[in-house]
Motif scaffolding. Structure first.
Motif, PDB file in Angstrom:
ATOM      1  N   THR A 172      60.737  40.418  11.346  1.00  0.00           N
ATOM      2  CA  THR A 172      59.072  40.322  11.915  1.00  0.00           C
ATOM      3  C   THR A 172      58.775  40.683   9.917  1.00  0.00           C
ATOM      4  OG1 THR A 172      60.172  41.697  14.669  1.00  0.00           O
ATOM      5  CG2 THR A 172      57.521  41.729  12.349  1.00  0.00           C
ATOM      6  N   VAL A 173      57.446  40.043   9.822  1.00  0.00           N
ATOM      7  CA  VAL A 173      57.075  40.949   8.009  1.00  0.00           C
ATOM      8  C   VAL A 173      55.319  41.931   9.332  1.00  0.00           C
ATOM      9  CG1 VAL A 173      55.581  39.823   6.366  1.00  0.00           C
ATOM     10  CG2 VAL A 173      57.224  38.173   7.378  1.00  0.00           C
ATOM     11  N   LEU A 174      55.186  42.830   8.477  1.00  0.00           N
ATOM     12  CA  LEU A 174      54.106  43.485   9.003  1.00  0.00           C
ATOM     13  C   LEU A 174      53.903  44.147   7.294  1.00  0.00           C
ATOM     14  CD1 LEU A 174      57.037  46.214  11.003  1.00  0.00           C
ATOM     15  CD2 LEU A 174      55.037  44.558  12.230  1.00  0.00           C
ATOM     16  N   HIS A 175      52.454  44.085   7.207  1.00  0.00           N
ATOM     17  CA  HIS A 175      52.305  44.110   6.180  1.00  0.00           C
ATOM     18  C   HIS A 175      50.776  44.438   6.196  1.00  0.00           C
ATOM     19  CE1 HIS A 175      53.994  41.010   3.540  1.00  0.00           C
ATOM     20  NE2 HIS A 175      53.807  40.436   4.285  1.00  0.00           N
ATOM     21  N   SER A 176      50.897  46.542   5.980  1.00  0.00           N
ATOM     22  CA  SER A 176      50.092  47.474   6.104  1.00  0.00           C
ATOM     23  C   SER A 176      49.096  47.635   5.023  1.00  0.00           C
ATOM     24  CB  SER A 176      51.132  48.967   6.334  1.00  0.00           C
ATOM     25  OG  SER A 176      50.119  49.770   6.627  1.00  0.00           O
ATOM     26  N   ASP A 177      47.523  47.624   5.242  1.00  0.00           N
ATOM     27  CA  ASP A 177      47.278  48.490   3.834  1.00  0.00           C
ATOM     28  C   ASP A 177      45.650  49.163   4.428  1.00  0.00           C
ATOM     29  OD1 ASP A 177      45.711  48.105   1.821  1.00  0.00           O
ATOM     30  OD2 ASP A 177      46.138  45.860   1.366  1.00  0.00           O
ATOM     31  N   ILE A 178      44.483  49.096   3.902  1.00  0.00           N
ATOM     32  CA  ILE A 178      43.797  49.996   4.503  1.00  0.00           C
ATOM     33  C   ILE A 178      43.026  48.717   5.084  1.00  0.00           C
ATOM     34  CG2 ILE A 178      41.676  51.817   3.421  1.00  0.00           C
ATOM     35  CD1 ILE A 178      43.216  51.167   0.890  1.00  0.00           C
ATOM     36  N   ALA A 179      42.210  49.654   6.083  1.00  0.00           N
ATOM     37  CA  ALA A 179      40.624  48.975   6.494  1.00  0.00           C
ATOM     38  C   ALA A 179      39.709  49.763   6.480  1.00  0.00           C
ATOM     39  CB  ALA A 179      40.430  49.435   8.098  1.00  0.00           C
ATOM     40  N   ARG A 180      38.807  48.905   5.515  1.00  0.00           N
ATOM     41  CA  ARG A 180      37.754  49.318   4.468  1.00  0.00           C
ATOM     42  C   ARG A 180      36.107  49.886   6.040  1.00  0.00           C
ATOM     43  NH1 ARG A 180      35.560  44.553   3.646  1.00  0.00           N
ATOM     44  NH2 ARG A 180      34.202  44.268   4.506  1.00  0.00           N
ATOM     45  N   GLY A 181      35.868  50.936   5.055  1.00  0.00           N
ATOM     46  CA  GLY A 181      34.549  51.453   5.878  1.00  0.00           C
ATOM     47  C   GLY A 181      34.087  52.616   5.285  1.00  0.00           C
ATOM     48  N   ARG A 182      33.504  52.866   5.328  1.00  0.00           N
ATOM     49  CA  ARG A 182      32.269  53.940   4.749  1.00  0.00           C
ATOM     50  C   ARG A 182      32.807  55.497   5.213  1.00  0.00           C
ATOM     51  NH1 ARG A 182      28.615  54.151   1.832  1.00  0.00           N
ATOM     52  NH2 ARG A 182      27.932  52.375   1.502  1.00  0.00           N
ATOM     53  N   LEU A 183      33.629  55.852   5.870  1.00  0.00           N
ATOM     54  CA  LEU A 183      34.011  57.108   6.775  1.00  0.00           C
ATOM     55  C   LEU A 183      35.105  57.212   5.873  1.00  0.00           C
ATOM     56  CD1 LEU A 183      34.077  60.051   8.026  1.00  0.00           C
ATOM     57  CD2 LEU A 183      35.097  58.812  10.254  1.00  0.00           C
ATOM     58  N   ALA A 184      35.870  56.651   5.602  1.00  0.00           N
ATOM     59  CA  ALA A 184      37.035  56.063   4.661  1.00  0.00           C
ATOM     60  C   ALA A 184      37.201  56.214   3.787  1.00  0.00           C
ATOM     61  CB  ALA A 184      37.744  54.711   5.286  1.00  0.00           C
ATOM     62  N   TYR A 185      36.278  55.988   2.800  1.00  0.00           N
ATOM     63  CA  TYR A 185      35.736  56.249   1.553  1.00  0.00           C
ATOM     64  C   TYR A 185      35.166  57.772   1.557  1.00  0.00           C
ATOM     65  CZ  TYR A 185      33.362  54.859  -2.462  1.00  0.00           C
ATOM     66  OH  TYR A 185      32.660  55.062  -4.238  1.00  0.00           O
ATOM     67  N   GLY A 186      34.179  58.364   2.410  1.00  0.00           N
ATOM     68  CA  GLY A 186      33.669  59.251   2.192  1.00  0.00           C
ATOM     69  C   GLY A 186      34.711  60.209   2.656  1.00  0.00           C
ATOM     70  N   LEU A 187      35.872  60.391   3.021  1.00  0.00           N
ATOM     71  CA  LEU A 187      37.338  61.015   3.013  1.00  0.00           C
ATOM     72  C   LEU A 187      37.757  61.541   2.678  1.00  0.00           C
ATOM     73  CD1 LEU A 187      38.126  60.535   7.348  1.00  0.00           C
ATOM     74  CD2 LEU A 187      36.616  62.266   6.313  1.00  0.00           C
ATOM     75  N   PHE A 188      37.874  60.096   1.697  1.00  0.00           N
ATOM     76  CA  PHE A 188      39.258  60.462   0.649  1.00  0.00           C
ATOM     77  C   PHE A 188      38.340  60.296  -0.453  1.00  0.00           C
ATOM     78  CE2 PHE A 188      41.270  57.776  -2.553  1.00  0.00           C
ATOM     79  CZ  PHE A 188      42.811  58.170  -2.416  1.00  0.00           C
ATOM     80  N   ALA A 189      37.218  59.943  -0.763  1.00  0.00           N
ATOM     81  CA  ALA A 189      36.915  61.085  -2.170  1.00  0.00           C
ATOM     82  C   ALA A 189      36.531  61.918  -1.970  1.00  0.00           C
ATOM     83  CB  ALA A 189      35.360  60.614  -2.155  1.00  0.00           C
ATOM     84  N   VAL A 190      36.761  62.879  -0.410  1.00  0.00           N
ATOM     85  CA  VAL A 190      36.596  65.187  -1.669  1.00  0.00           C
ATOM     86  C   VAL A 190      38.301  65.035  -0.975  1.00  0.00           C
ATOM     87  CG1 VAL A 190      36.027  66.543   0.506  1.00  0.00           C
ATOM     88  CG2 VAL A 190      34.414  64.546   0.397  1.00  0.00           C
ATOM     89  N   GLY A 191      39.107  64.210  -0.448  1.00  0.00           N
ATOM     90  CA  GLY A 191      40.635  64.456   0.286  1.00  0.00           C
ATOM     91  C   GLY A 191      41.310  64.358  -0.780  1.00  0.00           C
ATOM     92  N   ILE A 192      40.991  63.301  -1.443  1.00  0.00           N
ATOM     93  CA  ILE A 192      41.721  62.889  -2.470  1.00  0.00           C
ATOM     94  C   ILE A 192      41.936  64.348  -4.105  1.00  0.00           C
ATOM     95  CG2 ILE A 192      40.640  61.573  -3.726  1.00  0.00           C
ATOM     96  CD1 ILE A 192      44.436  61.512  -3.268  1.00  0.00           C
ATOM     97  N   THR A 193      40.907  64.614  -4.436  1.00  0.00           N
ATOM     98  CA  THR A 193      40.714  65.185  -5.643  1.00  0.00           C
ATOM     99  C   THR A 193      41.953  66.522  -5.790  1.00  0.00           C
ATOM    100  OG1 THR A 193      38.431  65.319  -4.694  1.00  0.00           O
ATOM    101  CG2 THR A 193      38.443  67.276  -6.417  1.00  0.00           C
TER     102      THR A 193
END
Length: 244
Positions: A172-193
């Protein structure tokens, strides 16, 4: 400042750490801090429980698992720890063609101090190689996986990378990645600081989201034979059987 348009994938953005001339100190700090970021957002513990562990158990023999584009090595090291706790015999390999990432992965492996609960800490073989080099060497694996690689690739590169990963794999091959979206963008911008000082994490993380796919986009971009699902919020997985 105009709002970021997340309705379409921004393929023109380049992440700072992809620049071969980027600040090596900040790059090393970024690679070494990925283990915290990936534990928080990448969901590999769940993927291990629901997909990887069952696949390893079904083999009923020692397995070979490859993390393709392994970066600083934190994902494959974490999976090795989980499998060791379950008593699963697995040979783990992390491969990345970037010598800077390869060096960081080896340093992390060598610096890791076993905890009292670790009877024999799992070891990971790290190679400075891409899929093409591994195919030339005749390598073959039961499972091939990647984390946050797909969004870095252009259209031809995506098809080449995913097809090569299938050729390397017998299971089995499994490639995991981010799903683009506005909520993901906003939460990451704050949470990663709190974690971002002295690294590329915030800038590159936000650029990664803008470069990432939505599930239907990735399904369209991939060749026949792939299934794309969203197993958790802000995440997607492309899965296919190997051809090896």
């Amino acid at each position: 400042m105009s709002p970021v348009n997340l309705s379409v994938r921004d393929e023109q953005l380049r992440e700072l750490m992809d620049d071969p001339d980027c600040d090596p100190v900040r790059l090393d700090a970024t690679l070494r801090r990925f283990h915290l970021v990936n534990r928080l957002i990448s969901g590999w513990d769940q993927v291990y429980r629901t997909r990887l562990r069952p696949a390893l158990l079904d083999l009923e023999r020692p397995a070979r698992v490859l993390d393709l584009g392994s970066g600083g090595g934190d994902v494959v090291t974490r999976l090795a720890q989980l499998a060791a706790r379950d008593g699963l015999p697995v040979e783990w390999t992390g491969a990345d063609p970037d010598p800077r990432a390869h060096e960081a992965a080896q340093k992390t492996q060598n610096d890791r101090k076993p905890r009292i609960s670790d009877r024999q800490p799992p070891r990971v073989r790290f190679l400075c190689a891409d899929a093409g080099a591994l195919l030339e060497q005749g390598e073959s694996f039961d499972v091939v996986l990647s984390n946050h690689v797909l969004h870095h690739l252009d259209a031809p590169g995506l098809l080449d990378f995913t097809e090569s990963s299938r050729q390397l794999c017998t299971g089995t091959v499994l490639h995991s990645d981010i799903a683009r979206g506005r909520l993901a963008y906003g939460l990451f911008a704050v949470g990663i600081t709190p974690l971002a000082r002295g690294t590329f994490l915030r800038t590159d993380g936000l650029r990664s989201i803008r470069r990432s796919y939505q599930p239907e986009e990735l399904a369209t971009a991939l060749a026949e034979g792939w299934t794309v699902t969203s197993p958790a919020p802000f995440r997607l997985i492309a899965e296919a059987p190997g051809r090896g």
